[in-house]
Design a protein around this motif. Structure first.
Motif, PDB file in Angstrom:
ATOM      1  N   ALA A  30     -14.884  -6.152  32.321  1.00 27.86           N
ATOM      2  CA  ALA A  30     -15.045  -6.211  33.794  1.00 27.86           C
ATOM      3  C   ALA A  30     -16.488  -6.631  33.644  1.00 27.86           C
ATOM      4  N   VAL A  31     -16.965  -7.126  35.065  1.00 25.88           N
ATOM      5  CA  VAL A  31     -18.230  -7.535  35.575  1.00 25.88           C
ATOM      6  C   VAL A  31     -18.663  -6.364  36.283  1.00 25.88           C
ATOM      7  N   LEU A  32     -19.881  -5.803  35.751  1.00 24.03           N
ATOM      8  CA  LEU A  32     -20.430  -4.664  36.670  1.00 24.03           C
ATOM      9  C   LEU A  32     -21.249  -5.226  37.641  1.00 24.03           C
ATOM     10  N   PRO A  33     -21.334  -4.350  38.801  1.00 26.12           N
ATOM     11  CA  PRO A  33     -22.078  -4.942  39.840  1.00 26.12           C
ATOM     12  C   PRO A  33     -23.667  -4.550  39.723  1.00 26.12           C
ATOM     13  N   VAL A  34     -24.307  -5.422  40.242  1.00 22.74           N
ATOM     14  CA  VAL A  34     -25.793  -5.167  39.955  1.00 22.74           C
ATOM     15  C   VAL A  34     -26.463  -4.110  40.648  1.00 22.74           C
ATOM     16  N   SER A  35     -26.934  -3.210  40.381  1.00 22.28           N
ATOM     17  CA  SER A  35     -27.579  -1.944  41.185  1.00 22.28           C
ATOM     18  C   SER A  35     -29.021  -2.386  41.627  1.00 22.28           C
ATOM     19  N   VAL A  36     -29.417  -1.750  42.596  1.00 24.18           N
ATOM     20  CA  VAL A  36     -30.744  -1.831  43.367  1.00 24.18           C
ATOM     21  C   VAL A  36     -31.717  -1.268  42.327  1.00 24.18           C
ATOM     22  N   GLU A  37     -32.588  -1.956  41.857  1.00 22.36           N
ATOM     23  CA  GLU A  37     -33.792  -1.507  40.992  1.00 22.36           C
ATOM     24  C   GLU A  37     -35.040  -1.205  41.770  1.00 22.36           C
ATOM     25  N   VAL A  38     -35.574  -0.001  41.415  1.00 22.50           N
ATOM     26  CA  VAL A  38     -36.842   0.233  42.504  1.00 22.50           C
ATOM     27  C   VAL A  38     -37.855   0.118  41.400  1.00 22.50           C
ATOM     28  N   GLU A  39     -39.126  -0.327  41.715  1.00 23.72           N
ATOM     29  CA  GLU A  39     -40.275  -0.207  41.170  1.00 23.72           C
ATOM     30  C   GLU A  39     -41.424   0.715  41.644  1.00 23.72           C
ATOM     31  N   GLN A  40     -41.968   1.612  40.880  1.00 19.59           N
ATOM     32  CA  GLN A  40     -42.726   2.599  41.501  1.00 19.59           C
ATOM     33  C   GLN A  40     -44.118   2.892  40.652  1.00 19.59           C
ATOM     34  N   TYR A  41     -45.074   2.875  41.328  1.00 17.43           N
ATOM     35  CA  TYR A  41     -46.532   3.333  40.560  1.00 17.43           C
ATOM     36  C   TYR A  41     -46.405   4.850  40.964  1.00 17.43           C
ATOM     37  N   ALA A  42     -47.254   5.500  39.976  1.00 11.87           N
ATOM     38  CA  ALA A  42     -47.172   6.919  40.073  1.00 11.87           C
ATOM     39  C   ALA A  42     -47.957   7.463  41.551  1.00 11.87           C
ATOM     40  N   LYS A  43     -47.289   8.152  42.006  1.00 13.78           N
ATOM     41  CA  LYS A  43     -47.704   8.962  43.445  1.00 13.78           C
ATOM     42  C   LYS A  43     -48.748  10.012  43.228  1.00 13.78           C
ATOM     43  N   GLU A  44     -48.659  10.719  42.082  1.00 15.56           N
ATOM     44  CA  GLU A  44     -49.492  11.966  42.035  1.00 15.56           C
ATOM     45  C   GLU A  44     -49.456  12.323  40.474  1.00 15.56           C
ATOM     46  N   VAL A  45     -50.742  12.743  39.944  1.00 13.00           N
ATOM     47  CA  VAL A  45     -51.126  13.237  38.835  1.00 13.00           C
ATOM     48  C   VAL A  45     -50.863  14.718  38.745  1.00 13.00           C
ATOM     49  N   LEU A  46     -49.732  15.310  38.182  1.00 13.55           N
ATOM     50  CA  LEU A  46     -49.512  16.706  38.284  1.00 13.55           C
ATOM     51  C   LEU A  46     -50.142  17.723  37.131  1.00 13.55           C
ATOM     52  N   ASP A  47     -50.128  17.195  36.186  1.00 16.68           N
ATOM     53  CA  ASP A  47     -50.897  18.147  35.082  1.00 16.68           C
ATOM     54  C   ASP A  47     -51.375  17.272  33.755  1.00 16.68           C
ATOM     55  N   PHE A  48     -52.425  17.646  33.111  1.00 15.27           N
ATOM     56  CA  PHE A  48     -52.852  16.896  31.829  1.00 15.27           C
ATOM     57  C   PHE A  48     -53.547  18.029  30.965  1.00 15.27           C
ATOM     58  N   SER A  49     -53.793  17.536  29.889  1.00 11.56           N
ATOM     59  CA  SER A  49     -54.490  18.476  29.006  1.00 11.56           C
ATOM     60  C   SER A  49     -55.809  18.549  28.768  1.00 11.56           C
ATOM     61  N   SER A  50     -56.496  17.281  28.954  1.00 11.81           N
ATOM     62  CA  SER A  50     -57.957  17.017  29.021  1.00 11.81           C
ATOM     63  C   SER A  50     -58.511  15.561  29.515  1.00 11.81           C
ATOM     64  N   HIS A  51     -59.399  15.362  29.907  1.00 15.33           N
ATOM     65  CA  HIS A  51     -60.080  14.225  30.400  1.00 15.33           C
ATOM     66  C   HIS A  51     -61.483  14.037  30.218  1.00 15.33           C
ATOM     67  N   TYR A  52     -62.248  13.038  30.154  1.00 16.08           N
ATOM     68  CA  TYR A  52     -63.428  12.662  29.821  1.00 16.08           C
ATOM     69  C   TYR A  52     -64.300  12.884  31.172  1.00 16.08           C
ATOM     70  N   GLY A  53     -63.867  12.752  32.317  1.00 14.72           N
ATOM     71  CA  GLY A  53     -64.410  12.942  33.506  1.00 14.72           C
ATOM     72  C   GLY A  53     -64.703  14.361  33.824  1.00 14.72           C
ATOM     73  N   SER A  54     -65.209  14.510  35.201  1.00 10.61           N
ATOM     74  CA  SER A  54     -65.544  15.577  35.760  1.00 10.61           C
ATOM     75  C   SER A  54     -64.393  16.201  36.692  1.00 10.61           C
ATOM     76  N   GLU A  55     -64.616  17.528  36.773  1.00 16.41           N
ATOM     77  CA  GLU A  55     -63.542  18.158  37.728  1.00 16.41           C
ATOM     78  C   GLU A  55     -63.781  17.507  39.286  1.00 16.41           C
ATOM     79  N   ASN A  56     -64.997  17.272  39.466  1.00 20.90           N
ATOM     80  CA  ASN A  56     -65.221  17.046  41.083  1.00 20.90           C
ATOM     81  C   ASN A  56     -65.728  15.434  41.145  1.00 20.90           C
ATOM     82  N   SER A  57     -64.967  14.743  40.309  1.00 20.71           N
ATOM     83  CA  SER A  57     -65.530  13.176  40.590  1.00 20.71           C
ATOM     84  C   SER A  57     -64.025  12.421  39.929  1.00 20.71           C
ATOM     85  N   MET A  58     -64.351  11.057  40.095  1.00 17.02           N
ATOM     86  CA  MET A  58     -63.060  10.109  39.916  1.00 17.02           C
ATOM     87  C   MET A  58     -63.398   9.220  38.511  1.00 17.02           C
ATOM     88  N   SER A  59     -64.636   9.544  38.142  1.00 22.67           N
ATOM     89  CA  SER A  59     -65.004   8.518  36.970  1.00 22.67           C
ATOM     90  C   SER A  59     -64.390   9.246  35.734  1.00 22.67           C
TER      91      SER A  59
END
Length: 623
Positions: A30-59
């Protein structure tokens, strides 16, 4: 910052989809119907283990991974990207490095992670990661069944691996769009987790953006899955164990009799224990179900003096700890890093395990354990009187008052408080009573970001940071004179007075990280005094201090012959001649970061590399 794009194509009705599914299940084409594909960039960073930058900066912070690309397709070192705290293997060679745990599965490669939330839950069809500098660190991509933006989180949180691989070293540090073939899963997701291992890379990996592609309607999946044996699923009931036929043994009447355990009955108990010590924890639990003899050996507390549960963070629960509790009465080293989040571990389950198994504990790693609260730290202080090593790295949701309980652990020798909200009163109390400290990490212990400042009074914000690092340095010099390593990465208010007192009192220091400490000025002579006071120095980070000059480098060459790692990124006052003198005087030097040093261009680096081939010169670029 976040992008949300519907890529619409031809789609069938629900009835057509059901008809197609029935046709496939009945063996028809059978031929399956093609579903709607969604493309998304991340909305929010929720958690992480470390980063090079500062807690009160974006760099160089993980928050740069939310939204559309800032840098791609450009390559190089850009402040608008997400950068983890470490890279390479040299970190593991430092005296501050934590000893490795035994029995870690060979398939577990992860050193760091980041979790990302997306707007719309979808069944993933692809994940794309924009790596803009030194790619190859991603080793695992996972999806979660929990909607991080839902007001009613589910009680059963599932994680599925979409893709996994080994760390790689690419031939070039140029940017790439990484899109591995992923596994289909049976639930929609808008929460992804990337796990990385940068140990093979020559410099910091930089990530720019992540795309999640998927469909809203569930695609055809396998209806049945192979069961996964979990630690908490394994029962100790003797009814499950049956004798297995084996070789014959000579009986008392001279006749051959069948034995249940083959030649294992003839092996010394200690030899069997040695053989089993090479098994990973899941294999040990599985083997315990094979027969009574091996069950006895697999449950012996001597098999559980070291226990790393970090590789099993996605499945660990209160039931898992309850199952392991009777086996861990002789436990000495425990790694619970990354475990227990989103309700997987509770205060009750954790407390019960620690009270039963904490008496002999000397090492406890709990980085990124967001279930921890003040009551948990109180239990640790009461149940682990002999604790010598404690890692609370990135436990950034612990309230400041909780850290006062650490001062009761008077035998502590190693303490990591990177990215925590410890306040000055608590750290001074710890230093007053924990005078055996050898290694201390207070990196990035700064207040919350700008958004938080708007909603919290200045009086309360003063409690969320170490207000005066000079006072802390003075206490260290007085109480912890045998200190070997100290990390003050991104401390904002250490002055030359505090540094002078620190190095005069802690002359055993072998590692000192003063990266991104803007209040230290070479013109005061503080760095030259540092070099003269610390002859054992092996690692020194003066990252982003633009005042470091030739006189400082020449004093290091004269006073610190054991120097192995030096970071002077960003200085504008160091010339090639002083660097050459340093390299000649410090034969053990293996890493020298001169990125963004305006007087040290690539021609100089290439010339010095030819003369000193054992040194890894770091010189980042942008293009």
């Amino acid at each position: 910052m976040n992008g949300f794009i519907d890529l619409r194509s031809l789609s069938g009705t629900r009835g057509e989809a059901l008809t197609s599914r029935r046709a496939v299940e009945s063996g028809q084409r059978a031929v399956l119907p093609v579903s709607v594909e969604v493309e998304q960039y991340a909305k929010e960073v929720l958690d992480f283990s470390s980063h090079y930058g500062s807690e009160n900066s974006m760099s160089y912070t993980m928050w740069n991974l939310a939204g559309v690309p800032n840098v791609y397709p450009s390559s190089g070192d850009f402040t608008q990207t997400a950068v983890f705290r470490s890279y390479g293997k040299w970190w593991e060679q430092c005296v501050s490095a934590w000893p490795r745990f035994r029995r870690v599965p060979k398939s577990f490669h992860s050193y760091d992670y980041i979790e990302l939330g997306f707007e719309e839950p979808v069944y993933p069809t692809a994940v794309e990661v924009f790596e803009t500098y030194y790619p190859g660190a991603i080793v695992q991509i996972l999806a979660c069944s929990c909607n991080p933006f839902s007001q009613n989180p589910p009680t059963d949180v599932r994680w599925e691996v979409l893709w996994s691989g080994e760390p790689t070293k690419m031939l070039t540090p140029q940017a790439r769009q990484f899109s591995p073939k992923i596994k289909h899963i049976s639930f929609p997701t808008n929460l992804l987790r990337l796990e990385v291992n940068s140990s093979l890379l020559d410099y910091y990996t930089e990530l720019d953006a992540v795309i999640l592609r998927g469909v809203k309607e569930r695609p055809l999946l396998a209806l049945y899955k192979m069961p996964v044996i979990d630690i908490s699923d394994l029962s100790d009931s003797e009814e499950e164990f049956s004798d297995v036929g084996g070789p014959f043994r000579q009986g008392t009447d001279g006749k051959n009799q069948r034995t249940s355990n083959g030649y294992f009955d003839r092996l010394p108990y200690e030899l069997i224990q040695l053989i089993l010590s090479h098994l990973t924890l899941p294999d040990l639990c599985r083997l315990s179900q094979s027969c009574k003899l091996l069950h006895q050996h697999c449950c012996d507390p001597l098999q559980y003096t070291q226990l790393s549960l970090q590789p099993f963070w996605a499945r660990l629960s209160d039931a898992s700890l309850e199952h392991l509790r009777s086996r861990c009465t002789l436990l000495q080293r425990l790694n619970l890093s990354w475990t227990g989040n989103r309700g997987a571990l509770t205060l009750t389950g954790f407390s019960s395990f620690m009270k039963a198994c904490g008496l002999s504990l000397v090492c406890l790693e709990m980085s990124c354990c967001h279930f921890l609260n003040e009551a948990c730290l109180e239990v640790i202080s009461q149940s682990c009187p002999g604790l010598q090593e404690l890692n609370l790295s990135s436990c950034d949701r612990l309230n400041p008052q909780a850290f006062t309980h650490i001062s009761k652990l008077t035998q502590l020798r190693r303490l990591v408080l990177y990215r925590t909200k410890i306040e000055q009163t608590a750290i001074l109390s710890i230093l007053t009573f924990c005078i055996e400290l050898r290694h201390l990490n207070l990196g990035s212990c700064v207040r919350d970001g700008v958004a938080t400042l708007k909603s919290i009074s200045k009086a309360y914000m003063s409690l969320l940071q170490i207000e005066d690092y000079d006072v802390v340095a003075s206490m260290l010099a007085t109480r912890c004179r045998t200190l070997c390593s100290l990390d003050l990465w991104r401390c904002r208010n250490l002055t030359d007075r505090g540094l002078a007192e620190l190095v005069s009192g802690c002359r055993m220091l072998e590692e000192l990280d003063l990266g991104w400490c803007p209040t230290l000025q070479s013109s005061t002579g503080c760095f030259q005094h540092l070099a003269r006071s610390l002859p054992r120095l092996r690692k020194l980070f003066l990252t982003a201090n633009r005042t470091v000059c030739d006189s400082d480098i020449e004093e290091l060459a004269a006073s610190c012959p054991s120097l192995q790692h030096l970071d002077i990124l960003g200085t504008r006052l160091v010339n090639p001649a002083s660097l050459k003198k340093l390299l000649q005087s410090c034969p053990q030097l293996v890493l020298l970061d001169v990125s963004f040093c305006s007087q040290i261009d690539m021609r100089v680096v290439q010339e010095l590399s030819g003369l000193f081939q054992n040194v890894a010169f770091k010189k980042s670029f942008t293009q």
